[in-house]
Write a protein that holds these residues in place. Structure first.
Motif, PDB file in Angstrom:
ATOM      1  N   LYS A  18       1.997  -5.553 -23.751  1.00  0.00           N
ATOM      2  CA  LYS A  18       1.386  -6.829 -23.384  1.00  0.00           C
ATOM      3  C   LYS A  18       2.129  -7.465 -22.217  1.00  0.00           C
ATOM      4  N   PHE A  19       3.454  -7.342 -22.249  1.00  0.00           N
ATOM      5  CA  PHE A  19       4.249  -7.944 -21.174  1.00  0.00           C
ATOM      6  C   PHE A  19       3.990  -7.227 -19.848  1.00  0.00           C
ATOM      7  N   ILE A  20       3.817  -5.909 -19.867  1.00  0.00           N
ATOM      8  CA  ILE A  20       3.543  -5.148 -18.643  1.00  0.00           C
ATOM      9  C   ILE A  20       2.185  -5.535 -18.068  1.00  0.00           C
ATOM     10  N   ALA A  21       1.223  -5.748 -19.008  1.00  0.00           N
ATOM     11  CA  ALA A  21      -0.096  -6.169 -18.515  1.00  0.00           C
ATOM     12  C   ALA A  21       0.003  -7.495 -17.773  1.00  0.00           C
ATOM     13  N   GLU A  22       0.781  -8.406 -18.308  1.00  0.00           N
ATOM     14  CA  GLU A  22       0.974  -9.694 -17.642  1.00  0.00           C
ATOM     15  C   GLU A  22       1.698  -9.511 -16.319  1.00  0.00           C
ATOM     16  N   GLN A  23       2.723  -8.637 -16.325  1.00  0.00           N
ATOM     17  CA  GLN A  23       3.478  -8.401 -15.091  1.00  0.00           C
ATOM     18  C   GLN A  23       2.609  -7.718 -14.044  1.00  0.00           C
ATOM     19  N   GLN A  24       1.715  -6.845 -14.526  1.00  0.00           N
ATOM     20  CA  GLN A  24       0.838  -6.135 -13.600  1.00  0.00           C
ATOM     21  C   GLN A  24      -0.128  -7.116 -12.914  1.00  0.00           C
ATOM     22  N   ARG A  25      -0.649  -8.073 -13.674  1.00  0.00           N
ATOM     23  CA  ARG A  25      -1.514  -9.071 -13.082  1.00  0.00           C
ATOM     24  C   ARG A  25      -0.734  -9.948 -12.089  1.00  0.00           C
ATOM     25  N   GLY A  26       0.460 -10.320 -12.495  1.00  0.00           N
ATOM     26  CA  GLY A  26       1.273 -11.141 -11.597  1.00  0.00           C
ATOM     27  C   GLY A  26       1.636 -10.399 -10.326  1.00  0.00           C
ATOM     28  N   LEU A  27       1.936  -9.102 -10.448  1.00  0.00           N
ATOM     29  CA  LEU A  27       2.284  -8.287  -9.277  1.00  0.00           C
ATOM     30  C   LEU A  27       1.084  -8.143  -8.357  1.00  0.00           C
ATOM     31  N   ALA A  28      -0.069  -7.964  -8.930  1.00  0.00           N
ATOM     32  CA  ALA A  28      -1.283  -7.820  -8.110  1.00  0.00           C
ATOM     33  C   ALA A  28      -1.566  -9.109  -7.351  1.00  0.00           C
ATOM     34  N   GLU A  29      -1.390 -10.250  -8.044  1.00  0.00           N
ATOM     35  CA  GLU A  29      -1.608 -11.516  -7.369  1.00  0.00           C
ATOM     36  C   GLU A  29      -0.597 -11.736  -6.251  1.00  0.00           C
ATOM     37  N   ALA A  30       0.679 -11.395  -6.511  1.00  0.00           N
ATOM     38  CA  ALA A  30       1.710 -11.561  -5.483  1.00  0.00           C
ATOM     39  C   ALA A  30       1.450 -10.644  -4.288  1.00  0.00           C
ATOM     40  N   ALA A  31       1.038  -9.412  -4.560  1.00  0.00           N
ATOM     41  CA  ALA A  31       0.762  -8.473  -3.469  1.00  0.00           C
ATOM     42  C   ALA A  31      -0.443  -8.923  -2.654  1.00  0.00           C
ATOM     43  N   SER A  32      -1.443  -9.467  -3.337  1.00  0.00           N
ATOM     44  CA  SER A  32      -2.638  -9.949  -2.630  1.00  0.00           C
ATOM     45  C   SER A  32      -2.295 -11.139  -1.742  1.00  0.00           C
ATOM     46  N   ALA A  33      -1.473 -12.054  -2.266  1.00  0.00           N
ATOM     47  CA  ALA A  33      -1.083 -13.210  -1.469  1.00  0.00           C
ATOM     48  C   ALA A  33      -0.263 -12.790  -0.249  1.00  0.00           C
ATOM     49  N   LEU A  34       0.621 -11.788  -0.470  1.00  0.00           N
ATOM     50  CA  LEU A  34       1.451 -11.306   0.642  1.00  0.00           C
ATOM     51  C   LEU A  34       0.584 -10.642   1.705  1.00  0.00           C
ATOM     52  N   ALA A  35      -0.400  -9.856   1.240  1.00  0.00           N
ATOM     53  CA  ALA A  35      -1.274  -9.167   2.209  1.00  0.00           C
ATOM     54  C   ALA A  35      -2.111 -10.167   3.004  1.00  0.00           C
ATOM     55  N   SER A  36      -2.578 -11.219   2.350  1.00  0.00           N
ATOM     56  CA  SER A  36      -3.384 -12.232   3.044  1.00  0.00           C
ATOM     57  C   SER A  36      -2.543 -12.992   4.051  1.00  0.00           C
ATOM     58  N   PHE A  37      -1.321 -13.298   3.733  1.00  0.00           N
ATOM     59  CA  PHE A  37      -0.466 -14.055   4.635  1.00  0.00           C
ATOM     60  C   PHE A  37       0.011 -13.181   5.783  1.00  0.00           C
ATOM     61  N   THR A  38       0.204 -11.894   5.555  1.00  0.00           N
ATOM     62  CA  THR A  38       0.704 -10.992   6.602  1.00  0.00           C
ATOM     63  C   THR A  38      -0.354 -10.803   7.696  1.00  0.00           C
ATOM     64  N   SER A  39      -1.623 -10.781   7.286  1.00  0.00           N
ATOM     65  CA  SER A  39      -2.695 -10.605   8.284  1.00  0.00           C
ATOM     66  C   SER A  39      -2.807 -11.803   9.227  1.00  0.00           C
ATOM     67  N   ASN A  40      -2.319 -12.956   8.837  1.00  0.00           N
ATOM     68  CA  ASN A  40      -2.389 -14.139   9.700  1.00  0.00           C
ATOM     69  C   ASN A  40      -1.095 -14.947   9.525  1.00  0.00           C
ATOM     70  N   PRO A  41       0.056 -14.371   9.984  1.00  0.00           N
ATOM     71  CA  PRO A  41       1.330 -15.058   9.766  1.00  0.00           C
ATOM     72  C   PRO A  41       1.454 -16.325  10.602  1.00  0.00           C
ATOM     73  N   ARG A  42       1.718 -17.398   9.981  1.00  0.00           N
ATOM     74  CA  ARG A  42       1.908 -18.652  10.682  1.00  0.00           C
ATOM     75  C   ARG A  42       3.317 -19.212  10.458  1.00  0.00           C
ATOM     76  N   ASP A  43       3.882 -18.844   9.217  1.00  0.00           N
ATOM     77  CA  ASP A  43       5.211 -19.382   8.879  1.00  0.00           C
ATOM     78  C   ASP A  43       6.093 -18.223   8.427  1.00  0.00           C
ATOM     79  N   GLN A  44       7.121 -17.908   9.173  1.00  0.00           N
ATOM     80  CA  GLN A  44       7.985 -16.776   8.835  1.00  0.00           C
ATOM     81  C   GLN A  44       8.750 -17.017   7.540  1.00  0.00           C
ATOM     82  N   PHE A  45       9.101 -18.261   7.303  1.00  0.00           N
ATOM     83  CA  PHE A  45       9.816 -18.556   6.043  1.00  0.00           C
ATOM     84  C   PHE A  45       8.917 -18.320   4.821  1.00  0.00           C
ATOM     85  N   LYS A  46       7.684 -18.724   4.936  1.00  0.00           N
ATOM     86  CA  LYS A  46       6.727 -18.502   3.854  1.00  0.00           C
ATOM     87  C   LYS A  46       6.495 -17.023   3.642  1.00  0.00           C
TER      88      LYS A  46
END
Length: 555
Positions: free
Chosen positions: A202-230
């Motif tokens: 159950k914990f891995i399933a939660e971590q997997q969802r969290g990892l997918a969300e983090a990776a998606s956010a990173l991919a969206s921000f990388t395609s249009n970087p505006r803030d290097q700190f972010k």
């Protein structure tokens, strides 16, 4: 103490033998019990400092001991060995030991549940499953009482012992208990690993969802970087979630491995071996215990009997109580002279010094009587407390010893109840004491000369009134005063006090009376009553004789 042991040793011996017999009967009838033991080593999973590890190790091992005693382990052993159908474990008839224990504790010796036969006819037909469970619980409880689990010293080794009626059964139970404990330990660890694995999944399933969300956010921000700190922040969060996910995935893999291949915290280091001898009943211990209890009970009973015993066994008992000048102890006087008292004194014996064996203690008594003669105690009566005390024999022996010393002696048989002297010495005499009382001149022919210094006056034919009663009237032709002129010593054999009133009648007419009692048979109270009664009628009690005493009491 030695006197007490000599008198009461048979009480102690008999009581000890009785207890040993009871113990022997128990050992012969008791079902033997054999004990087998299996040893296991435990691997405590502890960590921390030295003190913490020692405390945690003790707690861990104590927990393992309780697991080994659990109903799951014991019940599994019952099921594995099919002890439900073993009469030793399901027989609900209480043993003799159980009945005694229940009686002492105030409980009924009958079991709370119905017997196996009754249950088989009733409950097993209606509810066979419930009956099977009841028998299983009964066998489990019985096995719990027949097993023992302990830690050996301060080591990590535990020992599982099992008792049974046969050596092989004891071995099977001990080994099966150890196997069931290991299985229980493995099952517990596997169950814990399974629960941990489910949580990790159950914990891995939660971590997997969290990892997918983090990776998606990173991919969206990388395609249009505006803030290097972010961008750096999102990259760090994504890496952290990925690392946590990978570690959790590794832990899940290990947990599943522990489920598939669980490892026990204990292993068998020594399997049970066939016991060479029975453990119970312990014959030597039981015999020693029975002997000790028997000796103690024997001493107690002997002391109670000794304290309550009023029989005459020691001279001072009657000497101090009645204030007697002397008390003489004689070894025996019931069977002398080939079975008849003084039978060697047959009519017509002409020897002046007949050969005979002196009764132990009689010589001292004769010397005492000689001293009484010097005090003008010439006519001496000999009376027994009860028939069979040996007064007739003592009178004849005293007469013989007196005549042997040279004194002119007369022995008179006045025992009308049982004239043993007349029957033994002069059974065919034509006249006797009864005739002399009517005609004093007959004393010359009635008194039979046995030796030159000893004469015997038999009883004669007794009518309604005994010679002793007639002598007490002082209106007879026989006078003790006249007899004293002819004889130095006169002994009068009188009927036993308890059998005839003759003693009270004739005793005041005599110079003194010797009272004869039987060792270990005559009671002190009876002897005191005889002495006090005769003193009340005016008789002088010269002393007492304790007859039939053991030879060990002779000085």
């Amino acid at each position: 103490m030695l006197f007490f042991l000599r008198m009461r040793w048979h009480w102690i011996v008999v009581t000890t033998i009785a207890f040993l017999a009871i113990a022997g009967s128990y050992m012969l009838t008791a079902e033997p019990t054999f004990v087998a033991s299996t040893q296991l080593v435990i691997f405590p999973q502890v960590s921390g400092s030295e003190a913490q590890r020692a405390f945690a190790e003790d707690a861990f091992i104590e927990g393992q001991l309780e697991i080994a005693r659990s109903s799951d382990v014991v019940g599994g052993t019952v099921a594995a060995l099919d002890l439900v159908h073993d009469p030793e474990f399901v027989d609900q008839t209480p043993s003799l030991q159980d009945r005694a224990k229940n009686w002492l504790m105030g409980f009924s010796s009958q079991p709370d549940t119905p017997s196996q036969d009754t249950a088989g006819k009733g409950a097993s037909e209606a509810r066979p499953q419930a009956e099977e469970e009841r028998l299983h619980d009964w066998a489990t409880a019985k096995l719990l009482n027949m097993m023992d689990i302990r830690r050996i010293g301060s080591s990590t080794i535990i020992e599982i012992s099992a008792a049974a009626s046969t050596p092989q059964k004891a071995v099977d139970i001990a080994d099966t208990l150890a196997g069931q404990y290991i299985q229980k330990n493995i099952a517990m660890k596997a169950n814990a690993a399974r629960q941990y694995s489910d949580w990790l999944a159950k914990f891995i399933a939660e971590q997997q969802r969290g990892l997918a969300e983090a990776a998606s956010a990173l991919a969206s921000f990388t395609s249009n970087p505006r803030d290097q700190f972010k961008l750096a922040e999102l990259q760090s969060a994504t890496d952290a979630r990925r690392s946590l996910y990978e570690n959790t995935l590794n832990q899940l893999t290990e947990a599943k491995q522990r489920i598939t291949y669980p490892m026990s915290d204990a292993t068998i280091v020594s399997r049970a071996t066939l016991p060479l001898s029975k453990a119970r009943p312990r014959s030597t211990l039981i015999a020693a215990f029975a002997a000790a209890i028997g000796l103690g009970a024997g001493f107690a009973l002997a002391m109670i009997r000794h304290a309550s015993d009023r029989r005459l066994v020691r001279p001072h008992q009657i000497a101090e109580t009645c204030g007697l000048p002397f008390v003489t102890v004689l070894a025996t006087s019931k069977r002398t002279r080939n079975g008849q008292p003084a039978s060697f004194l047959a009519t017509g014996t002409g020897s002046s010094s007949p050969a005979y064996s002196v009764i132990p203690g009689m010589t001292e008594l004769s010397a005492t009587v000689v001293g009484l003669r010097r005090k003008r105690r010439i006519v001496i009566g000999v009376v027994a407390v009860d028939p069979g005390n040996g007064a007739s024999t003592i009178a004849s022996e005293l007469a013989v010893l007196s005549s042997v010393s040279g004194a002119k002696t007369l022995l008179i048989d006045a025992a009308a109840q049982k004239s043993s002297l007349s029957r033994a010495i002069a059974p065919h005499s034509a006249s006797g004491l009864v005739d002399v009382l009517d005609n004093g001149d007959l004393i010359q022919t009635a008194a039979l000369p046995l030796t030159p210094t000893l004469k015997f006056l038999p009883l004669g034919k007794v009518d309604a009134v005994t010679p002793a009663i007639r002598l007490s009237s002082r209106r007879t032709q026989l006078s003790f005063a006249e007899l004293k002129k002819e004889f130095d010593t006169i002994f009068v054999d009188i009927s036993a006090f308890s059998a005839s009133p003759d003693a009270n009648a004739i005793a005041p007419e005599l110079d003194g009376v010797l009272v004869v009692a039987s060792h270990g048979r005559t009671s002190i109270d009876d002897a005191m009553r005889v002495i006090e009664t005769m003193r009340n009628v005016g008789a002088e009690i010269l002393g007492a004789i304790i007859n039939h005493a053991p030879r060990s009491m002779q000085p």
